[in-house]
Design an enzyme around this catalytic site. Structure first.
Site, PDB file in Angstrom:
ATOM      1  CG  MET A  36      -1.855  -1.144   1.233  1.00  0.00           C
ATOM      2  SD  MET A  36      -2.792  -1.105   2.797  1.00  0.00           S
ATOM      3  CE  MET A  36      -1.589  -1.640   4.103  1.00  0.00           C
ATOM      4  CB  THR A  38       7.422   3.602  -0.301  1.00  0.00           C
ATOM      5  OG1 THR A  38       7.048   2.767  -1.559  1.00  0.00           O
ATOM      6  CG2 THR A  38       8.982   3.371  -0.145  1.00  0.00           C
ATOM      7  CB  VAL A  39       7.925   3.458   5.301  1.00  0.00           C
ATOM      8  CG1 VAL A  39       8.231   3.991   6.588  1.00  0.00           C
ATOM      9  CG2 VAL A  39       6.664   2.732   5.454  1.00  0.00           C
ATOM     10  CG  ASP A 150      -4.104  -4.819   8.679  1.00  0.00           C
ATOM     11  OD1 ASP A 150      -4.050  -6.044   8.362  1.00  0.00           O
ATOM     12  OD2 ASP A 150      -3.266  -4.014   7.763  1.00  0.00           O
TER      13      ASP A 150
END
Length: 622
Positions: A36, A38-39, A150
């Protein structure tokens, strides 16, 4: 407010390095990539601090519904502050680049997923040491009204200094609620292994859904695998709905049966059969952990002479690395201690000087452990407070060398009066002795007082009742000598009574004074008639006069309304008084015979008396 139009720029994750989002967050390097987002490691140029910057993939950012939910959930999650929850600092949209992003607390370390990839399954006590802070973070979130949705190893962070934090509160809800993009619809594929049956069947999630996912997390940490597998996400989801989670000891016989019991309770397919709140799950985790540690002859960490005892590293593999996170020529070994801390040491490839680096790494870890015991002597754990009375909570805090203060009292439909609803810091938190714990205490169900209703119209009273959260019940009408017709006389329950919300109030309305019968006063004098009418309840009179051939003068001929009819006491009664017979003109009968004259006079209502006279005018005596 409509979402402003964004022009999307096709970029690769690497191309963002060096870019400054919103003229504030300069992207320095990539930390991790996911399905979902990119960090990145980024610098906050305004506050001069290093942060974690999660940039959502463009396919999600193109969905206006997702963007709206993402921003709403991020704002809400930013209010959640807890030592075991990754803090959210900011969220925004860079319109030049066409991305939405989340600014989070930077946790230098790794995820439980990386730990499992590198180490494989951990021991039961080590898994419980991780579960403790995870459940603390979930408990704080649930008490604040958040459901994570989640929970999985990827969202549990382990910092280099041993702190454990839960990440991505609110993000799952923003994604799950959005149903317009292919990326959004497919996101469940990556987390289907942790979804509760009710999420799969009905798309519903509550506190017990997080408990189910946390049970799967515990299962995976001790077994090294998820409980259900399949060729497709649908196949895995089907198993969650129709199959129980297997006992971990059936996969690894060395796992204590106490772990089986925890997993079975947390992952019951029927939500009613699970732990109903995280605090109960946490309590069982702690008691199980304590019993396992007491039964163990070699606890992971005890106060020791650091010169004579080596640091232990669990499940050290010969060579196991994470293909998704390996970014250098170094692999990482992780130690989970008895108290849930995690220390990380770096094992370089064999080369000259490696022995010196090992000694330095070992010294750092041993110093950290020694420092922890020094700090621990000045710290204490917040006891279990939720569900206790105020007196019990204050006594427990005093025993833990803490101070308690009631920060607020709120109404609650589910918690009895004088019982603690929540604590800040929450139960299980480690804080300095003599610190103050703020308590939110229940005032019990909110009660509403029945308002004053007497003399008011029905419309006014109905409006007042509904504004209080109460309901109008039945109405009835009765005679009342004081309250005018149509106005409210009283309420049942009576005015001032405290009622629960949605309680009904019955009203009594006035029909005015009750009518009374008019007594007969014919033949009485005026004063006698008025006295009789007054005694009957009337007070207003009107007197008229009339001639009467049958009723003597100054006597009552009749009343209006007539005797026997009913009228309200305020009605005016007309009294008709006799003036005697009416006066008449004497007809001329001179020269008529006696009989003719008598007939004429009597015809006019006169009485005739005959007297005989002589010619001289003198009365004759016959």
């Amino acid at each position: 407010m409509r979402t402003p139009k964004i022009t999307f720029v096709t970029t690769s994750p690497e191309s963002l390095i060096g870019y400054t989002l919103d003229e504030r967050y300069r992207i320095e390097s990539i930390v991790a990539r996911g399905g979902m987002a990119t960090v990145y490691l980024a610098s906050d140029l305004r506050l001069h601090r290093v942060v974690a910057l999660k940039v959502m993939h463009a396919s999600l950012a193109e969905d206006p519904d997702f963007v709206a939910r993402f921003e709403r959930e991020a704002r809400a999650s930013a209010a959640l502050t807890h030592p075991h929850v990754v803090a959210i600092h900011d969220q925004g949209r860079d319109t030049n680049l066409g991305v939405v992003y989340l600014v989070m607390e930077l946790v230098n370390g790794h995820t439980v997923r990386e730990l499992l990839n590198e180490r494989g399954p951990v021991t039961a006590t080590q898994a419980l040491a991780v579960m403790d802070p995870v459940l603390q973070g979930l408990s704080a979130a649930h008490h604040a009204g958040f459901i994570h949705r989640d929970i999985k190893p990827e969202n549990v962070m382990i910092s280099d200094d041993g702190r454990i934090k839960v990440a991505d509160f609110g993000l799952a809800r923003a994604i799950v609620d959005s149903a317009t993009s292919a990326m959004t619809r497919g996101v469940l594929i990556g987390t289907v292994a942790y979804l509760s049956p009710e999420q799969v069947e009905h798309g519903l999630a509550d506190e017990r859904s997080d408990i189910y996912s946390a049970g799967i997390l515990l299962f995976e940490m001790v077994t090294g695998r998820v409980p259900h597998a399949g060729d497709t996400p649908i196949a895995v989801a089907f198993q969650h709905v129709h199959s129980d989670i297997p006992a971990p000891s059936g996969i690894r016989p060395t796992i204590p049966t106490a772990i089986d019991a925890l997993v079975a309770k947390a992952t019951a397919r029927d939500p009613q059969q699970r732990y109903q709140n995280v605090d109960d799950f946490l309590a069982d985790v702690r008691s199980t952990r304590a019993s396992l540690e007491n039964a163990s002859s070699a606890p992971v960490i005890q106060p020791r002479d650091v010169d004579s005892q080596p640091t232990e590293v669990i499940n050290r593999p010969a060579s196991r690395t994470s293909p998704t996170t390996q970014t250098s020529n170094q692999s990482h070994d992780t130690l989970i201690t008895d108290r849930g801390d995690v220390a990380r040491e770096t094992k370089p490839r064999r080369k000259r000087g490696s022995a010196i680096r090992k000694v330095i790494a070992l010294a750092v870890i041993l110093s950290a452990i020694a420092g922890w015991y020094l700090v621990k002597s000045t710290q204490t754990s917040v006891p279990q407070l939720v569900g206790s009375t105020v007196e019990q909570a204050l006594a427990a805090l005093s025993q833990a060398e803490l101070n308690g203060e009631i920060s607020s009292e709120v109404f609650s439909d589910t918690v009895a009066a004088n019982v603690v609803i929540s604590a800040d810091p929450p139960s299980g938190s480690t804080i300095s002795k003599s610190s103050t714990v703020n308590l939110v205490v229940s005032k019990g169900p909110e009660k509403f007082a029945v308002p004053e209703v007497r003399g008011k119209t029905l419309d006014v009273v109905t409006s007042e009742i509904e504004q209080l959260g109460l309901k109008l019940g039945t109405t009835k009408s009765v005679y009342d000598s004081e309250i005018s017709e149509g106005l409210v006389i009283s309420a049942t329950p009576e005015t001032g009574t405290l009622l629960d919300p949605d309680s009904s109030i019955d009203l009594t309305l006035s029909k005015g004074p009750e009518p009374i019968a008019i007594p007969s006063v014919t033949g009485k004098t005026e004063s006698e008639a008025k006295a009789a009418l007054t005694a009957a309840g009337f007070s207003s009179f009107e007197v008229t006069h009339a001639y009467s051939m049958t009723v003597s003068q100054d006597k009552v001929i009749s009343t209006s309304p007539k005797a026997g009819e009913k009228r309200v006491p305020s009605a005016t009664i007309t009294i008709k008084i006799s003036d005697g017979p009416p006066p008449v003109t004497v007809p001329d009968v001179f020269g008529k015979t006696q009989s003719a004259a008598t007939s004429t006079l009597e015809g006019d209502g006169l009485k005739v008396k005959v007297t005989f006279m002589d010619s001289c005018g003198k009365k004759k005596i016959k």
